[in-house]
Design an enzyme around this catalytic site. Structure first.
Site, PDB file in Angstrom:
ATOM      1  N   TYR A 102      49.690 -14.344 -33.375  1.00  0.00           N
ATOM      2  CA  TYR A 102      49.513 -14.680 -31.958  1.00  0.00           C
ATOM      3  C   TYR A 102      48.107 -15.230 -31.720  1.00  0.00           C
ATOM      4  O   TYR A 102      47.932 -16.261 -31.069  1.00  0.00           O
ATOM      5  CB  TYR A 102      49.779 -13.437 -31.093  1.00  0.00           C
ATOM      6  CG  TYR A 102      49.480 -13.646 -29.642  1.00  0.00           C
ATOM      7  CD1 TYR A 102      50.321 -14.406 -28.839  1.00  0.00           C
ATOM      8  CD2 TYR A 102      48.350 -13.080 -29.054  1.00  0.00           C
ATOM      9  CE1 TYR A 102      50.040 -14.613 -27.496  1.00  0.00           C
ATOM     10  CE2 TYR A 102      48.059 -13.278 -27.720  1.00  0.00           C
ATOM     11  CZ  TYR A 102      48.911 -14.040 -26.945  1.00  0.00           C
ATOM     12  OH  TYR A 102      48.620 -14.238 -25.609  1.00  0.00           O
TER      13      TYR A 102
ATOM     14  N   GLU B 174      52.740 -11.338 -18.885  1.00  0.00           N
ATOM     15  CA  GLU B 174      51.447 -10.732 -18.522  1.00  0.00           C
ATOM     16  C   GLU B 174      51.646  -9.687 -17.436  1.00  0.00           C
ATOM     17  O   GLU B 174      51.011  -8.630 -17.459  1.00  0.00           O
ATOM     18  CB  GLU B 174      50.439 -11.796 -18.072  1.00  0.00           C
ATOM     19  CG  GLU B 174      49.925 -12.685 -19.174  1.00  0.00           C
ATOM     20  CD  GLU B 174      48.961 -12.030 -20.151  1.00  0.00           C
ATOM     21  OE1 GLU B 174      48.581 -10.854 -19.970  1.00  0.00           O
ATOM     22  OE2 GLU B 174      48.571 -12.703 -21.118  1.00  0.00           O
TER      23      GLU B 174
ATOM     24  N   TRP C 296      48.898  -5.379 -24.940  1.00  0.00           N
ATOM     25  CA  TRP C 296      49.590  -6.649 -25.142  1.00  0.00           C
ATOM     26  C   TRP C 296      50.510  -6.595 -26.363  1.00  0.00           C
ATOM     27  O   TRP C 296      51.589  -7.164 -26.356  1.00  0.00           O
ATOM     28  CB  TRP C 296      48.597  -7.806 -25.265  1.00  0.00           C
ATOM     29  CG  TRP C 296      49.300  -9.093 -25.549  1.00  0.00           C
ATOM     30  CD1 TRP C 296      49.195  -9.854 -26.663  1.00  0.00           C
ATOM     31  CD2 TRP C 296      50.272  -9.749 -24.718  1.00  0.00           C
ATOM     32  NE1 TRP C 296      50.031 -10.937 -26.587  1.00  0.00           N
ATOM     33  CE2 TRP C 296      50.708 -10.899 -25.394  1.00  0.00           C
ATOM     34  CE3 TRP C 296      50.823  -9.472 -23.470  1.00  0.00           C
ATOM     35  CZ2 TRP C 296      51.654 -11.774 -24.873  1.00  0.00           C
ATOM     36  CZ3 TRP C 296      51.766 -10.344 -22.944  1.00  0.00           C
ATOM     37  CH2 TRP C 296      52.165 -11.475 -23.654  1.00  0.00           C
TER      38      TRP C 296
END
Length: 187
Positions: free
Chosen positions: A17, A39, A47
């Site tokens: 990522y 988000e 995350w």
């Protein structure tokens, strides 16, 4: 061995990522919508939790097609809440539909969500020069302005801290550390 921003650790999914997505300027409205929803889902969580569930979210939210998400019924969203592959928070799940509707309204008003969101950084990435993770702010005036504009248009889970993370992830802001190999590529 490549040196990376310390937040991504060594998890292969997180490293990929960081290396392939985070901070890369994004202009595709569907990807901008996907990350906006993700988000918001991440609020209060790490995350990596959401990243590990991203494929389940893509399935649950119909490939993040904003028109399809906007048309989801209460029954559709109740079914999403039964999906163990996502974070099953009622407010977050139902906010996806509200955000999709608001997203479509922004597209109608500005021609694209891309045009709207990039206006908060003058149309090109804001490049910062952090030397350490402690130098990276949690929020900026641009993120506060974006958050305020989105809330005014009916978006949910778009507080300033979430919006700064969004801006970083979508490449509106470049916060790769000075020692990170991604910074060296751009130098």
């Amino acid at each position: 061995m490549k040196e990376r921003c310390g937040w991504c650790g060594e998890d292969p999914l997180y490293v990929a990522y960081h290396d392939e997505e985070w901070g890369v300027p994004q202009h595709d409205d569907r990807r901008l919508f996907e990350k906006l929803i993700l988000e918001g889902a991440q609020a209060g969580l790490s995350w990596i939790t959401i990243l590990r569930k991203r494929e389940a979210y893509r399935e649950a939210y119909l490939g993040f097609d904003p028109a399809k998400v906007a048309a989801m019924t209460d029954a559709d969203l109740e079914a999403v809440l039964q999906n163990p592959g996502i974070v099953r928070n009622r407010l977050k799940v139902f906010s996806a539909r509200e955000n999709a509707r608001a997203f479509l309204a922004v597209q109608g008003e500005f021609g694209s969500f891309d045009r709207f969101v990039w206006s908060f950084v003058g149309g090109s990435p804001k490049v910062n020069h952090p030397r350490a993770l402690a130098d990276v702010p949690a929020v900026t005036p641009e993120a506060e302005a974006l958050s305020k504009a989105l809330k005014k248009r009916g978006f949910k889970f778009v507080g300033p801290t979430i919006m700064y993370a969004y801006m970083q992830s979508m490449g509106l802001v470049d916060d790769h550390l000075a020692t990170c190999w991604k910074r060296a590529v751009k130098a």
